[in-house]
Design a protein around this motif. Structure first.
Motif, mmCIF file in Angstrom:
data_model
loop_
_atom_site.group_PDB
_atom_site.id
_atom_site.type_symbol
_atom_site.label_atom_id
_atom_site.label_comp_id
_atom_site.label_asym_id
_atom_site.label_seq_id
_atom_site.Cartn_x
_atom_site.Cartn_y
_atom_site.Cartn_z
ATOM 1 N N TYR A 140 0.812 -1.214 0.000
ATOM 2 C CA TYR A 140 0.000 0.000 0.000
ATOM 3 C C TYR A 140 0.851 1.272 0.000
ATOM 4 O O TYR A 140 0.343 2.351 -0.329
ATOM 5 N N LEU A 141 2.118 1.160 0.396
ATOM 6 C CA LEU A 141 2.960 2.346 0.549
ATOM 7 C C LEU A 141 2.983 3.204 -0.714
ATOM 8 O O LEU A 141 2.918 4.433 -0.644
ATOM 9 N N GLU A 142 3.077 2.565 -1.877
ATOM 10 C CA GLU A 142 3.161 3.319 -3.124
ATOM 11 C C GLU A 142 1.797 3.801 -3.628
ATOM 12 O O GLU A 142 1.722 4.537 -4.614
ATOM 13 N N ARG A 143 0.736 3.409 -2.913
ATOM 14 C CA ARG A 143 -0.613 3.783 -3.348
ATOM 15 C C ARG A 143 -1.177 4.977 -2.577
ATOM 16 O O ARG A 143 -2.215 5.509 -2.937
ATOM 17 N N TYR A 144 -0.506 5.391 -1.503
ATOM 18 C CA TYR A 144 -0.997 6.507 -0.713
ATOM 19 C C TYR A 144 -0.791 7.835 -1.430
ATOM 20 O O TYR A 144 0.188 8.023 -2.159
ATOM 21 N N SER A 145 -1.693 8.760 -1.177
ATOM 22 C CA SER A 145 -1.434 10.145 -1.566
ATOM 23 C C SER A 145 -0.441 10.715 -0.546
ATOM 24 O O SER A 145 -0.249 10.132 0.532
ATOM 25 N N PRO A 146 0.221 11.836 -0.844
ATOM 26 C CA PRO A 146 1.150 12.417 0.135
ATOM 27 C C PRO A 146 0.492 12.669 1.494
ATOM 28 O O PRO A 146 1.119 12.465 2.544
ATOM 29 N N GLU A 147 -0.772 13.099 1.489
ATOM 30 C CA GLU A 147 -1.472 13.344 2.756
ATOM 31 C C GLU A 147 -1.729 12.041 3.499
ATOM 32 O O GLU A 147 -1.529 11.953 4.718
ATOM 33 N N GLN A 148 -2.157 11.019 2.793
ATOM 34 C CA GLN A 148 -2.425 9.722 3.425
ATOM 35 C C GLN A 148 -1.146 9.101 3.987
ATOM 36 O O GLN A 148 -1.171 8.440 5.025
ATOM 37 N N ALA A 149 -0.030 9.332 3.302
ATOM 38 C CA ALA A 149 1.251 8.770 3.751
ATOM 39 C C ALA A 149 1.698 9.348 5.089
ATOM 40 O O ALA A 149 2.552 8.760 5.765
ATOM 41 N N ARG A 150 1.097 10.459 5.506
ATOM 42 C CA ARG A 150 1.465 11.073 6.789
ATOM 43 C C ARG A 150 1.094 10.186 7.983
ATOM 44 O O ARG A 150 1.578 10.412 9.091
ATOM 45 N N ARG A 151 0.262 9.172 7.756
ATOM 46 C CA ARG A 151 -0.072 8.233 8.841
ATOM 47 C C ARG A 151 1.177 7.525 9.359
ATOM 48 O O ARG A 151 1.187 6.991 10.469
ATOM 49 N N HIS A 152 2.255 7.533 8.560
ATOM 50 C CA HIS A 152 3.501 6.877 8.965
ATOM 51 C C HIS A 152 4.456 7.831 9.687
ATOM 52 O O HIS A 152 5.608 7.465 9.940
ATOM 53 N N GLU A 153 3.984 9.012 10.037
ATOM 54 C CA GLU A 153 4.822 9.940 10.795
ATOM 55 C C GLU A 153 4.908 9.535 12.264
ATOM 56 O O GLU A 153 5.744 10.049 13.003
ATOM 57 N N VAL A 154 4.017 8.644 12.694
ATOM 58 C CA VAL A 154 4.027 8.161 14.076
ATOM 59 C C VAL A 154 4.097 6.636 14.079
ATOM 60 O O VAL A 154 3.923 5.985 13.052
ATOM 61 N N MET A 155 4.341 6.072 15.253
ATOM 62 C CA MET A 155 4.397 4.626 15.400
ATOM 63 C C MET A 155 3.014 4.024 15.165
ATOM 64 O O MET A 155 2.004 4.556 15.618
ATOM 65 N N PRO A 156 2.934 2.900 14.435
ATOM 66 C CA PRO A 156 1.642 2.233 14.279
ATOM 67 C C PRO A 156 1.189 1.646 15.607
ATOM 68 O O PRO A 156 2.007 1.431 16.518
ATOM 69 N N GLY A 157 -0.114 1.374 15.735
ATOM 70 C CA GLY A 157 -0.639 0.907 17.012
ATOM 71 C C GLY A 157 -1.497 -0.337 16.915
ATOM 72 O O GLY A 157 -1.944 -0.730 15.835
ATOM 73 N N ILE A 158 -1.724 -0.964 18.070
ATOM 74 C CA ILE A 158 -2.644 -2.095 18.154
ATOM 75 C C ILE A 158 -4.070 -1.604 17.938
ATOM 76 O O ILE A 158 -4.902 -2.271 17.328
ATOM 77 N N THR A 159 -4.348 -0.418 18.461
ATOM 78 C CA THR A 159 -5.639 0.233 18.227
ATOM 79 C C THR A 159 -5.386 1.680 17.854
ATOM 80 O O THR A 159 -4.267 2.187 18.034
ATOM 81 N N GLY A 160 -6.399 2.336 17.313
ATOM 82 C CA GLY A 160 -6.195 3.707 16.887
ATOM 83 C C GLY A 160 -7.489 4.494 16.802
ATOM 84 O O GLY A 160 -8.578 3.969 17.049
ATOM 85 N N TRP A 161 -7.366 5.758 16.423
ATOM 86 C CA TRP A 161 -8.512 6.653 16.329
ATOM 87 C C TRP A 161 -9.512 6.152 15.289
ATOM 88 O O TRP A 161 -10.718 6.242 15.480
ATOM 89 N N ALA A 162 -9.024 5.622 14.178
ATOM 90 C CA ALA A 162 -9.924 5.099 13.145
ATOM 91 C C ALA A 162 -10.685 3.888 13.666
ATOM 92 O O ALA A 162 -11.873 3.713 13.369
ATOM 93 N N GLN A 163 -10.020 3.038 14.459
ATOM 94 C CA GLN A 163 -10.664 1.817 14.946
ATOM 95 C C GLN A 163 -11.800 2.120 15.923
ATOM 96 O O GLN A 163 -12.822 1.454 15.895
ATOM 97 N N VAL A 164 -11.640 3.123 16.768
ATOM 98 C CA VAL A 164 -12.703 3.436 17.729
ATOM 99 C C VAL A 164 -13.798 4.293 17.093
ATOM 100 O O VAL A 164 -14.796 4.589 17.731
#
Length: 212
Positions: free
Chosen positions: A127-151
């Protein structure tokens, strides 16, 4: 951001780093009986491997080995192709997903420093090459077991990738320790209520094929 605010942010991130590892270590010890029981049940039903391992992108796109309890068999058709996910998902696998017990091995990812308790969910490397520049910003922080989108919809949001990524980036821009605590609290409520586990008629989420 002035120097005072910068120092507060750096201190908060340090607290998050320490708490992630402390909570992960305590949780691994607390859940060790459940982890053992689940491992035995998977082995008896599906054999090895017990843990599903897959490369996933973490902070800044760094690739790490992502762990989950195995929930599907490796059954193939007559031509050697894997059967559809819905046909390979076992009863125990469905139970593990419904109760989120399949996520327990990710506590080891947190302890290793690959993941955080809270952050955007790590998705597939392709998916890395499929993100828009804005969407790719999700990788500016550590990934999580849960997140804002999940709740805010949990796995049902996988049917609406643009909204999921918008929520991930919102988290990046508005992160705080209090927000993490809120997400953890909401996650506990969702897990106990066993709500919104997956898309209707799908064992796994639909693939993100890029932006139109």
């Amino acid at each position: 951001m002035n120097n005072h605010q910068s120092l507060i942010t750096k201190f908060a991130k340090l607290v998050k780093w320490v708490l992630d590892r402390l909570v992960a270590a305590i949780a691994l010890l607390a859940f060790s009986p459940a982890i053992l029981i689940v491992a035995i049940a998977i082995y008896m039903r599906m054999g090895q491997p017990i843990v599903f391992t897959q490369p996933r992108p973490g902070k800044d796109g760094r690739i790490f080995s992502f762990y989950k309890f195995r929930t599907m068999t490796s059954d193939c058709d007559g031509e050697g192709n894997l059967l559809p996910d819905e046909q390979r998902l076992t009863a125990i696998g469905e139970f593990l997903r419904r109760t989120s017990l399949d996520e327990l091995p990710q506590l080891w990812n947190v302890l290793k420093g690959d993941m955080s308790l809270v952050g955007p969910r790590p998705l597939l490397v392709r998916y890395l090459e499929r993100y828009s520049p804005e969407q790719a910003r999700r990788h500016e922080v550590m990934p999580g077991i849960t997140g804002w989108a999940q709740v805010n919809g949990r796995r049902l949001l996988d049917a609406n990738w643009s909204e999921k990524f918008r929520l991930d980036v919102w988290y990046v821009d508005h992160w705080s320790l209090w927000l993490d605590l809120k997400i953890l609290w909401l996650t506990v409520g969702q897990v106990l209520g066993q709500k919104e586990i997956s898309q209707a008629n799908h064992a796994t989420s639909e693939e993100f094929k890029g932006n139109e």
